[in-house]
Design a protein around this motif. Structure first.
Motif, PDB file in Angstrom:
ATOM      1  N   ALA A  48     102.550  60.493 -18.530  1.00  0.00           N
ATOM      2  CA  ALA A  48     102.305  61.579 -19.620  1.00  0.00           C
ATOM      3  C   ALA A  48     101.893  62.703 -18.975  1.00  0.00           C
ATOM      4  O   ALA A  48     102.280  63.773 -19.229  1.00  0.00           O
ATOM      5  N   THR A  51     104.248  64.483 -16.317  1.00  0.00           N
ATOM      6  CA  THR A  51     105.305  65.086 -17.029  1.00  0.00           C
ATOM      7  C   THR A  51     104.565  66.446 -17.639  1.00  0.00           C
ATOM      8  O   THR A  51     105.229  67.304 -17.776  1.00  0.00           O
ATOM      9  N   TYR A  52     103.495  66.313 -18.237  1.00  0.00           N
ATOM     10  CA  TYR A  52     103.011  67.501 -18.958  1.00  0.00           C
ATOM     11  C   TYR A  52     102.665  68.612 -18.080  1.00  0.00           C
ATOM     12  O   TYR A  52     103.089  69.865 -18.176  1.00  0.00           O
ATOM     13  N   THR A  68     107.904  68.163 -24.294  1.00  0.00           N
ATOM     14  CA  THR A  68     106.931  67.356 -25.412  1.00  0.00           C
ATOM     15  C   THR A  68     107.341  66.184 -26.097  1.00  0.00           C
ATOM     16  O   THR A  68     106.513  65.121 -26.192  1.00  0.00           O
ATOM     17  N   CYS A  71     106.669  63.690 -23.328  1.00  0.00           N
ATOM     18  CA  CYS A  71     105.179  63.138 -23.472  1.00  0.00           C
ATOM     19  C   CYS A  71     104.747  62.368 -24.620  1.00  0.00           C
ATOM     20  O   CYS A  71     104.000  61.472 -24.491  1.00  0.00           O
ATOM     21  N   LEU A  75     103.160  58.572 -24.752  1.00  0.00           N
ATOM     22  CA  LEU A  75     102.187  58.405 -25.345  1.00  0.00           C
ATOM     23  C   LEU A  75     102.255  57.357 -26.318  1.00  0.00           C
ATOM     24  O   LEU A  75     101.233  56.478 -26.534  1.00  0.00           O
TER      25      LEU A  75
END
Length: 104
Positions: A48, A51-52, A68, A71, A75
């Motif tokens: 995550a 990726t962010y 988004t 992510c 998460l």
């Protein structure tokens, strides 16, 4: 199951642990009583975060919604793994209690 050169049946996780045993991370995994949940405990957090951080750079800033959503899904998987798998196996948490008639 796979077979190694000596003919013993070993799992894929055991083969990975053997190949990583000389590294610092491999040492942590080898000492852990549950190495696979430990890997997933860290994997979803790192995925995550990567990726962010790199999502906008790799895909461009026009895919903000896609990054988004990815992510949030990673998460959510991390939350499920921490609550249900690593919390139970690594820490011994239980999400229920048992109360008897005598109050114990």
């Amino acid at each position: 199951m796979s077979t190694n050169s000596s003919g013993d049946n070993t799992s894929i996780a055991e083969n990975i642990l053997k190949s990583m045993s000389d590294t610092k991370i491999g040492g942590y995994l080898k000492e852990s009583s549950h190495p696979l949940p430990l890997v997933f405990h860290v994997l979803f957090k790192v995925a995550a975060l990567i990726t962010y951080i790199l999502g906008g750079w790799l895909k461009g800033s026009s895919n903000f919604v896609t990054i988004t959503v990815i992510c949030i899904i990673l998460l959510a998987l991390d939350f499920w793994v921490v609550k249900n798998v690593t919390g139970r196996l690594l820490v011994g948490l239980r999400w229920w209690n048992v109360v008897y008639e005598d109050g114990s």
